[in-house]
Write a protein that holds these residues in place. Structure first.
Motif, short mmCIF file in Angstrom:
data_model
loop_
_atom_site.label_atom_id
_atom_site.label_comp_id
_atom_site.label_asym_id
_atom_site.label_seq_id
_atom_site.Cartn_x
_atom_site.Cartn_y
_atom_site.Cartn_z
N SER A 35 1.89 7.52 -6.22
CA SER A 35 0.91 8.52 -6.64
C SER A 35 1.10 9.85 -5.92
CB SER A 35 -0.51 8.00 -6.37
OG SER A 35 -0.70 7.73 -5.00
N LYS A 43 -9.64 2.49 0.26
CA LYS A 43 -10.15 2.64 -1.11
C LYS A 43 -11.15 3.78 -1.21
CE LYS A 43 -7.82 -1.11 -1.96
NZ LYS A 43 -6.48 -1.02 -2.58
N ASN A 44 -10.99 4.76 -0.33
CA ASN A 44 -11.87 5.91 -0.33
C ASN A 44 -11.06 7.12 -0.81
OD1 ASN A 44 -13.86 7.82 0.06
ND2 ASN A 44 -13.56 7.92 2.30
N VAL A 45 -10.83 7.17 -2.11
CA VAL A 45 -9.98 8.21 -2.68
C VAL A 45 -10.83 9.43 -3.02
CG1 VAL A 45 -8.34 8.80 -4.49
CG2 VAL A 45 -8.46 6.45 -3.62
N THR A 91 -3.80 9.18 3.67
CA THR A 91 -3.39 7.83 3.27
C THR A 91 -4.28 6.76 3.89
OG1 THR A 91 -1.70 7.89 5.04
CG2 THR A 91 -1.01 8.45 2.80
N SER A 124 0.97 4.32 -2.66
CA SER A 124 0.70 5.69 -2.24
C SER A 124 1.87 6.61 -2.57
CB SER A 124 0.43 5.74 -0.73
OG SER A 124 -0.84 5.21 -0.44
N ARG A 129 -7.51 7.02 4.15
CA ARG A 129 -8.63 6.95 3.21
C ARG A 129 -8.24 6.14 1.98
NH1 ARG A 129 -9.48 12.68 4.24
NH2 ARG A 129 -8.64 13.13 2.15
N ARG A 130 -7.02 6.30 1.54
CA ARG A 130 -6.57 5.57 0.35
C ARG A 130 -6.45 4.07 0.65
NH1 ARG A 130 -3.47 8.79 -3.87
NH2 ARG A 130 -4.31 10.89 -3.59
N GLU A 131 -6.03 3.73 1.86
CA GLU A 131 -5.99 2.32 2.25
C GLU A 131 -7.39 1.70 2.24
OE1 GLU A 131 -2.81 0.82 5.32
OE2 GLU A 131 -3.53 2.78 6.00
N SER A 184 0.83 -1.21 0.00
CA SER A 184 0.00 0.00 0.00
C SER A 184 0.86 1.26 0.00
CB SER A 184 -0.93 0.02 1.22
OG SER A 184 -1.82 -1.08 1.19
#
Length: 484
Positions: free
Chosen positions: A152, A193-195, A187, A149, A189-191, A145
């Protein structure tokens, strides 16, 4: 037995045996049972510690990503695997995994702590290894993950690394942690999957890291000078050394302005900081000297000044005598061992420079290094960054001597007025001496400067080539081991 922890542990062990025979992942149901077992264990800790840890673990459990857990074989060493997981988690933190994949990283850390607790309690190796397997699954997930991250969010990653390189974790740990927490919010949120669209937040985040980096660079480079100025003020600089205080504060402001505009020009930043440090040290010296003068009579102060003048004249006489001495190798030495050592140092110094950089020769019992590539702006005495390389080599040569005495001699061509040339040659010699002092190459008490102006030409001043040859700085090194 009605012990809930025993029942849960027994159930988890049965499920572990059933689900891991084929070497596949442990079921999510088993993981939930194991988590409940951990919760019961934590509640049994004394005082509020268990409750706090219980709530933390429950929070992690509620939002932790699902992972595939591979159990260890029965032949695995529990102690070795715990240590290996601890090392891998520490290495992951060095790769910024703790901020770019915070949820999975915390799960891995929690599993490691649980494994260590089981070790302390003397639990079965199989239970310890399972905790490690869970931690291993989460740290692997965190690494994946984090890599995604950081790919990106490359600009954020680079900015944070730059802040760490500048020493932000040492100079401004609270500021760094505050920015890190903002990054973790994104990060996490990105984990999950809430981008969300957070371009503006990312820009601000990058700026925050760059600000912390800049503060750290200024502190690393100007901190010593600022401390010395504060000490001088404490000792009465505002009353007894007003001019020197103004010079030191201006030097620090100039260096700070340069750092703000050129933070990545490392050599130039260092040079500016060294000038500020020299000014600060000079301020402290003047402050203390002025306090001594307050306690003596005008006659005693005049005697002190006369002694300093006589000392300067004596040093000048020594330099003039050395200049008149022959340049052949033969000076008288105290013993053969000292002569042999000096010859070795002469050879090493000669090998340090190319023919275009400097001439190295002996002048009696002294080593003379005539710098060829040292250049100054027209009518200025500022050491340029292009000169740092050759001065660095010269500093190494000086450092190879034991308690050396160094004289820096400035020379000019005949262009302009003699008085102006004299002052310019002194200022340039002093600039070189200041470089060595601020770089801790030599103690200030063991280095002196002389400005000859155009009095000692090496070639005719009637040609451009001759004038270029006459514009030079000579450094004369003597060591007590080879002096009479």
């Amino acid at each position: 037995m009605n012990d809930p922890e025993f029942n849960l542990t027994k159930r988890s062990q049965d499920m572990q045996a059933a689900t891991s025979k084929g070497g596949g992942p442990v079921s999510s149901v088993y993981s939930e049972v194991l988590m409940m077992t951990r919760l019961f264990r934590l509640l049994r800790l004394p005082g509020s510690k268990g409750v706090v840890l219980w709530m933390s673990l429950l929070s992690l459990w509620s939002c932790a990503p699902s992972v595939k857990i591979e159990e260890f074989p029965d032949t695995a060493s529990a102690s070795e695997e715990v240590q290996r997981l601890a090392t891998d988690i520490k290495n992951a933190e060095g790769r910024q995994v703790d901020v770019f994949a915070p949820t999975a990283f915390k799960e891995a850390t929690a599993s490691l702590k649980a494994a260590i607790e089981r070790q302390k309690d003397g639990d079965d190796a199989k239970d310890i290894l399972h905790e490690v397997a869970v931690g291993r699954a989460y740290i692997d997930q965190a690494n994946r993950s984090s890599e995604a991250s950081q790919s990106s969010l490359s600009e954020i990653s680079s900015a944070r690394l730059a802040a760490l390189k500048a020493g932000a974790n040492l100079y401004y740990p609270k500021d760094l942690e505050a920015v890190d927490n903002k990054l973790r919010t994104i990060t996490k949120r990105r984990e999950a999957k809430n981008v969300e669209r957070d371009d503006e937040a990312l820009k601000l985040l990058q700026k925050d890291y760059l600000d912390v980096e800049l503060k750290s660079i200024k502190q690393a480079n100007l901190g010593p000078a600022l401390q010395i100025v504060d000490q001088a003020i404490t000792e009465g600089a505002k009353d007894n050394a007003k001019q020197s205080l103004a010079v030191a504060e201006k030097s620090i402001r100039d260096a700070e302005s340069f750092i703000i505009a050129n933070r990545y020009k490392t050599d130039e930043v260092k040079a500016q900081s060294e000038k500020a440090l020299f000014a600060a040290n000079y301020l402290l010296k003047i402050t203390r000297a002025s306090k001594v003068a307050e306690n003596i009579s005008p006659e005693e102060a005049a005697i002190m000044m006369e002694r300093e003048r006589a000392k300067t004249e004596e040093e000048r006489y020594k330099v003039e005598a050395a200049q008149r001495a022959t340049t052949v190798v033969a000076g008288r030495v105290q013993d053969l061992a000292s002569e042999k050592e000096f010859n070795a140092q002469f050879a090493e110094a000669s090998a340090e420079f190319s023919k275009d950089e400097a001439e190295v020769y002996r002048q009696g019992d002294k080593l003379v290094i005539r710098l060829k590539t040292l250049e100054f702006p027209v009518n200025q005495s500022v050491v340029q960054s292009s000169n740092f390389a050759v001065l660095g080599k010269l500093g190494k040569v000086i450092g190879d001597f034991k308690n050396p005495s160094v004289s820096v001699e400035g020379h000019t061509d005949s262009t302009g007025k003699a008085a102006r040339n004299k002052k310019l040659s002194i200022d340039r010699a002093q600039a070189v001496a200041n470089y060595f002092i601020s770089s801790n190459v030599i103690d200030p008490s063991r280095i002196s400067v002389v400005g000859w102006g155009s009095e000692r030409p090496l070639a005719s001043n009637k040609t451009a080539a001759g004038k270029a040859q006459n514009r030079r700085v000579d450094v004369v090194i003597s060591s007590p081991m080879v002096s009479h």
